[in-house]
Write a protein that holds these residues in place. Structure first.
Motif, PDB file in Angstrom:
ATOM      1  N   VAL A   1      -7.543  -9.803  10.904  1.00 58.65           N
ATOM      2  CA  VAL A   1      -8.058 -11.165  11.108  1.00 58.65           C
ATOM      3  C   VAL A   1      -9.594 -11.211  11.035  1.00 58.65           C
ATOM      4  CG1 VAL A   1      -7.998 -13.263  12.505  1.00 58.65           C
ATOM      5  CG2 VAL A   1      -6.090 -11.675  12.653  1.00 58.65           C
TER       6      VAL A   1
ATOM      7  N   HIS B   1     -17.288  -9.115  19.456  1.00 50.77           N
ATOM      8  CA  HIS B   1     -16.197  -8.216  19.858  1.00 50.77           C
ATOM      9  C   HIS B   1     -16.360  -7.883  21.329  1.00 50.77           C
ATOM     10  CE1 HIS B   1     -19.390  -5.351  19.365  1.00 50.77           C
ATOM     11  NE2 HIS B   1     -19.585  -5.859  18.141  1.00 50.77           N
ATOM     12  N   SER B   2     -15.577  -6.902  21.798  1.00 52.27           N
ATOM     13  CA  SER B   2     -15.555  -6.667  23.246  1.00 52.27           C
ATOM     14  C   SER B   2     -16.887  -6.129  23.776  1.00 52.27           C
ATOM     15  CB  SER B   2     -14.420  -5.699  23.592  1.00 52.27           C
ATOM     16  OG  SER B   2     -14.695  -4.421  23.057  1.00 52.27           O
ATOM     17  N   GLN B   3     -17.742  -5.611  22.905  1.00 51.95           N
ATOM     18  CA  GLN B   3     -19.027  -5.077  23.368  1.00 51.95           C
ATOM     19  C   GLN B   3     -20.181  -6.069  23.169  1.00 51.95           C
ATOM     20  OE1 GLN B   3     -18.706  -2.145  24.958  1.00 51.95           O
ATOM     21  NE2 GLN B   3     -16.562  -2.540  24.433  1.00 51.95           N
TER      22      GLN B   3
ATOM     23  N   VAL C   1      -2.382 -22.171  13.404  1.00 55.47           N
ATOM     24  CA  VAL C   1      -2.555 -21.084  12.432  1.00 55.47           C
ATOM     25  C   VAL C   1      -1.230 -20.352  12.162  1.00 55.47           C
ATOM     26  CG1 VAL C   1      -3.749 -18.885  12.029  1.00 55.47           C
ATOM     27  CG2 VAL C   1      -4.986 -20.810  13.048  1.00 55.47           C
TER      28      VAL C   1
ATOM     29  N   ASP D   1      -6.035 -18.519  22.294  1.00 55.20           N
ATOM     30  CA  ASP D   1      -7.208 -17.917  22.932  1.00 55.20           C
ATOM     31  C   ASP D   1      -8.180 -18.989  23.435  1.00 55.20           C
ATOM     32  OD1 ASP D   1      -6.201 -15.450  22.290  1.00 55.20           O
ATOM     33  OD2 ASP D   1      -7.546 -15.090  20.606  1.00 55.20           O
TER      34      ASP D   1
ATOM     35  N   PHE E   1      -9.192 -18.003  26.698  1.00 55.71           N
ATOM     36  CA  PHE E   1     -10.471 -17.325  26.966  1.00 55.71           C
ATOM     37  C   PHE E   1     -11.663 -18.262  26.670  1.00 55.71           C
ATOM     38  CE2 PHE E   1     -14.011 -14.682  25.617  1.00 55.71           C
ATOM     39  CZ  PHE E   1     -14.024 -13.653  26.546  1.00 55.71           C
TER      40      PHE E   1
ATOM     41  N   ARG F   1     -12.783  -8.464  15.661  1.00 59.55           N
ATOM     42  CA  ARG F   1     -13.208  -7.743  14.445  1.00 59.55           C
ATOM     43  C   ARG F   1     -12.087  -6.869  13.891  1.00 59.55           C
ATOM     44  NH1 ARG F   1     -17.274  -3.112  17.020  1.00 59.55           N
ATOM     45  NH2 ARG F   1     -16.083  -2.814  18.936  1.00 59.55           N
ATOM     46  N   SER F   2     -10.834  -7.338  14.043  1.00 61.32           N
ATOM     47  CA  SER F   2      -9.717  -6.516  13.538  1.00 61.32           C
ATOM     48  C   SER F   2      -9.682  -6.548  12.020  1.00 61.32           C
ATOM     49  CB  SER F   2      -8.388  -7.030  14.096  1.00 61.32           C
ATOM     50  OG  SER F   2      -8.060  -8.264  13.503  1.00 61.32           O
TER      51      SER F   2
ATOM     52  N   VAL G   1      -6.697 -18.578  16.587  1.00 60.26           N
ATOM     53  CA  VAL G   1      -5.741 -17.665  15.942  1.00 60.26           C
ATOM     54  C   VAL G   1      -4.823 -17.006  16.982  1.00 60.26           C
ATOM     55  CG1 VAL G   1      -5.528 -15.586  14.507  1.00 60.26           C
ATOM     56  CG2 VAL G   1      -7.350 -17.220  14.033  1.00 60.26           C
ATOM     57  N   GLY G   2      -5.274 -16.930  18.202  1.00 59.29           N
ATOM     58  CA  GLY G   2      -4.569 -16.163  19.242  1.00 59.29           C
ATOM     59  C   GLY G   2      -3.153 -16.634  19.508  1.00 59.29           C
ATOM     60  N   ILE G   3      -2.291 -15.678  19.797  1.00 59.87           N
ATOM     61  CA  ILE G   3      -0.930 -15.998  20.256  1.00 59.87           C
ATOM     62  C   ILE G   3      -0.704 -15.174  21.513  1.00 59.87           C
ATOM     63  CG2 ILE G   3       1.538 -15.973  19.739  1.00 59.87           C
ATOM     64  CD1 ILE G   3       0.861 -16.016  16.777  1.00 59.87           C
TER      65      ILE G   3
ATOM     66  N   ALA H   1     -10.033 -15.019  17.733  1.00 59.55           N
ATOM     67  CA  ALA H   1      -8.954 -14.076  17.375  1.00 59.55           C
ATOM     68  C   ALA H   1      -9.113 -12.828  18.219  1.00 59.55           C
ATOM     69  CB  ALA H   1      -8.998 -13.752  15.891  1.00 59.55           C
ATOM     70  N   LEU H   2      -8.982 -12.994  19.521  1.00 58.37           N
ATOM     71  CA  LEU H   2      -9.175 -11.833  20.400  1.00 58.37           C
ATOM     72  C   LEU H   2      -7.945 -11.485  21.221  1.00 58.37           C
ATOM     73  CD1 LEU H   2     -10.222 -13.259  23.401  1.00 58.37           C
ATOM     74  CD2 LEU H   2     -12.133 -13.669  21.894  1.00 58.37           C
ATOM     75  N   GLY H   3      -6.982 -12.411  21.304  1.00 52.24           N
ATOM     76  CA  GLY H   3      -5.750 -12.092  22.021  1.00 52.24           C
ATOM     77  C   GLY H   3      -5.902 -12.156  23.530  1.00 52.24           C
ATOM     78  N   LYS H   4      -6.670 -13.164  24.000  1.00 49.09           N
ATOM     79  CA  LYS H   4      -6.847 -13.349  25.450  1.00 49.09           C
ATOM     80  C   LYS H   4      -6.584 -14.831  25.757  1.00 49.09           C
ATOM     81  CE  LYS H   4      -9.226  -9.408  26.839  1.00 49.09           C
ATOM     82  NZ  LYS H   4      -8.390  -8.536  26.043  1.00 49.09           N
TER      83      LYS H   4
HETATM   84  P1  NDP Z   1      -6.717  -6.964  17.879  1.00 46.31           P
HETATM   85  O1  NDP Z   1      -6.271  -6.594  19.254  1.00 46.31           O
HETATM   86  O2  NDP Z   1      -6.546  -6.015  16.779  1.00 46.31           O
HETATM   87  O3  NDP Z   1      -8.268  -7.348  17.937  1.00 46.31           O
HETATM   88  C1  NDP Z   1      -8.797  -8.116  18.982  1.00 46.31           C
HETATM   89  C2  NDP Z   1     -10.284  -8.214  18.804  1.00 46.31           C
HETATM   90  O4  NDP Z   1     -10.801  -9.026  19.855  1.00 46.31           O
HETATM   91  C3  NDP Z   1     -11.015  -6.869  18.855  1.00 46.31           C
HETATM   92  O5  NDP Z   1     -11.981  -6.814  17.828  1.00 46.31           O
HETATM   93  C4  NDP Z   1     -11.650  -6.860  20.238  1.00 46.31           C
HETATM   94  O6  NDP Z   1     -12.889  -6.194  20.288  1.00 46.31           O
HETATM   95  C5  NDP Z   1     -11.885  -8.343  20.460  1.00 46.31           C
HETATM   96  N1  NDP Z   1     -11.925  -8.661  21.894  1.00 46.31           N
HETATM   97  C6  NDP Z   1     -11.021  -8.338  22.823  1.00 46.31           C
HETATM   98  N2  NDP Z   1     -11.421  -8.769  24.019  1.00 46.31           N
HETATM   99  C7  NDP Z   1     -12.610  -9.370  23.854  1.00 46.31           C
HETATM  100  C8  NDP Z   1     -13.533 -10.016  24.708  1.00 46.31           C
HETATM  101  N3  NDP Z   1     -13.299 -10.123  26.025  1.00 46.31           N
HETATM  102  N4  NDP Z   1     -14.646 -10.529  24.161  1.00 46.31           N
HETATM  103  C9  NDP Z   1     -14.908 -10.428  22.844  1.00 46.31           C
HETATM  104  N5  NDP Z   1     -14.064  -9.832  21.977  1.00 46.31           N
HETATM  105  C10 NDP Z   1     -12.935  -9.309  22.479  1.00 46.31           C
HETATM  106  O7  NDP Z   1      -6.010  -8.357  17.586  1.00 46.31           O
HETATM  107  P2  NDP Z   1      -5.670  -9.099  16.204  1.00 46.31           P
HETATM  108  O8  NDP Z   1      -6.904  -9.379  15.437  1.00 46.31           O
HETATM  109  O9  NDP Z   1      -4.536  -8.435  15.555  1.00 46.31           O
HETATM  110  O10 NDP Z   1      -5.107 -10.479  16.799  1.00 46.31           O
HETATM  111  C11 NDP Z   1      -5.900 -11.321  17.596  1.00 46.31           C
HETATM  112  C12 NDP Z   1      -5.035 -12.427  18.147  1.00 46.31           C
HETATM  113  O11 NDP Z   1      -4.527 -13.178  17.079  1.00 46.31           O
HETATM  114  C13 NDP Z   1      -3.801 -11.951  18.936  1.00 46.31           C
HETATM  115  O12 NDP Z   1      -3.521 -12.875  19.954  1.00 46.31           O
HETATM  116  C14 NDP Z   1      -2.694 -11.979  17.888  1.00 46.31           C
HETATM  117  O13 NDP Z   1      -1.417 -12.162  18.495  1.00 46.31           O
HETATM  118  C15 NDP Z   1      -3.101 -13.184  17.103  1.00 46.31           C
HETATM  119  N6  NDP Z   1      -2.625 -13.206  15.730  1.00 46.31           N
HETATM  120  C16 NDP Z   1      -2.092 -14.370  15.304  1.00 46.31           C
HETATM  121  C17 NDP Z   1      -1.662 -14.493  14.022  1.00 46.31           C
HETATM  122  C18 NDP Z   1      -1.122 -15.806  13.584  1.00 46.31           C
HETATM  123  O14 NDP Z   1      -0.389 -15.854  12.635  1.00 46.31           O
HETATM  124  N7  NDP Z   1      -1.492 -16.895  14.230  1.00 46.31           N
HETATM  125  C19 NDP Z   1      -1.703 -13.373  13.080  1.00 46.31           C
HETATM  126  C20 NDP Z   1      -2.367 -12.216  13.596  1.00 46.31           C
HETATM  127  C21 NDP Z   1      -2.797 -12.138  14.893  1.00 46.31           C
HETATM  128  P3  NDP Z   1     -13.024  -4.587  20.055  1.00 46.31           P
HETATM  129  O15 NDP Z   1     -12.914  -4.411  18.575  1.00 46.31           O
HETATM  130  O16 NDP Z   1     -14.375  -4.285  20.578  1.00 46.31           O
HETATM  131  O17 NDP Z   1     -11.902  -3.969  20.811  1.00 46.31           O
END
Ligand code: NDP
Length: 284
Positions: free
Chosen positions: A171, A190-192, A263, A243, A215, A167-168, A230-232, A209-212
């Protein structure tokens, strides 16, 4: 089922060729060359690579670009002053500040200092509001790229269940808005979120798009779903991955984006799109 792989490099190449033609036409008809200024503060290696890629992409498309670098300890006022100059510079149609900024910067204040008409990242509150109201000036580049992917693949979004993980502001949230405006039924996790797999298994369109790293497993995906990764993430061996567990999910999904080559290349491509659109608007 083996998923169709949605090739971001191929789509990016096709779109960039079109942007180059449009940029040439704008130069010929109005004497305007689309111009992007990229501001980099600090020495973060990943940011340096992103900025270099953006500047190179501009050159290949025939755009003017300026890279403005500062050391991490720069006085914030100097950056604000430079943004004010760029706001008034007719050669510049797009201004981008590479995030994250060093800690002594108020990132919100910096983004707000960019003229909304030149805010090609689409992060200024005025542009966020316009997107929310359904008449965007600039669509943030990553979700814009995802929408292009879905359109190119001929995926009808009307009435579909779309689930977004993350929920960033850059993205997840704009992605949700765009999918909703395309008449999908949208769930943002999201994480909750409790029982994530309950949601993901309902998704016709799943955006991760969570960055894990890896996952999203095959068990979390509905057979036939379209999966956008979307994840990297960087693995311990130095390789990049998304991801989504690509190998396993490819056996379940109907279409999937790879990492790298999905992406990522589309994000820079849509930055070019926004810069070109800004230049075309200004020349009208
Ligand atoms: P952020 O860290 O800002 O947001 C991550 C989101 O994922 C948050 O909302 C978080 O929840 C949620 N999240 C984290 N862990 C979990 C989980 N275990 N279960 C459910 N939700 C979870 O990241 P970004 O949005 O900036 O980027 C996301 C990914 O996308 C990254 O890997 C980044 O590198 C990649 N990215 C890639 C781009 C591209 O061009 N391909 C461009 C931009 C980003 P909460 O809000 O509750 O913390």
């Amino acid at each position: 089922m083996t998923a169709k792989i949605l090739d971001g490099n191929a789509l990016a190449q096709k779109l960039r060729a079109d942007f180059k033609t449009r940029a040439e036409a704008l130069l010929a008809s109005r004497g305007t060359r689309p111009g992007l200024a990229v501001i980099l503060v600090g020495e973060d290696p990943a940011s340096q690579v992103y900025v270099r890629n953006k500047v190179n992409a501009c050159a290949q498309a025939g755009f003017h670009s300026e890279k403005i670098s500062y050391t991490a300890d720069v006085e914030a006022q100097l950056v604000f002053d430079r943004i004010a100059e760029l706001n008034a510079d007719p050669k510049i149609h797009g201004i981008l500040v590479q995030l994250p900024l060093p800690k002594h910067f108020d990132s919100d204040a910096v983004l707000k200092a960019i003229a909304p008409e030149k805010d090609v990242d689409g992060f200024h509150a005025e542009n966020v509001g316009a997107l929310m109201q359904g008449h965007p000036r600039f669509i943030p580049c990553t979700p814009y790229g995802v929408m292009k992917f879905l359109a190119e693949a001929g995926i009808d979004l009307k009435g579909k269940e779309a689930v977004i993980l993350g929920r960033s502001n850059i993205v997840g949230k704009p992605m949700a808005m765009l999918l909703m405006q395309a008449s999908a039924t949208v769930t943002i996790c999201h994480s909750q979120t409790r029982d994530l797999a309950f949601h993901t298994r309902r998704a016709d369109i799943l955006v991760a798009a969570l960055g894990k790293a890896r996952f999203v497993t095959a068990e979390m995906v509905k057979p036939g779903a379209v999966v956008i990764d979307v994840g990297i993430n960087r693995l311990p061996d130095g390789k990049l991955c998304g991801d989504v567990d690509f190998a396993a999910v490819s056996e379940v999904a109907s279409a999937i984006t790879p990492v790298p080559g999905g992406v990522g290349p589309m994000t820079i491509t849509m930055l070019l799109a926004n810069t070109l659109e800004a230049a075309e608007r200004e020349a009208r």
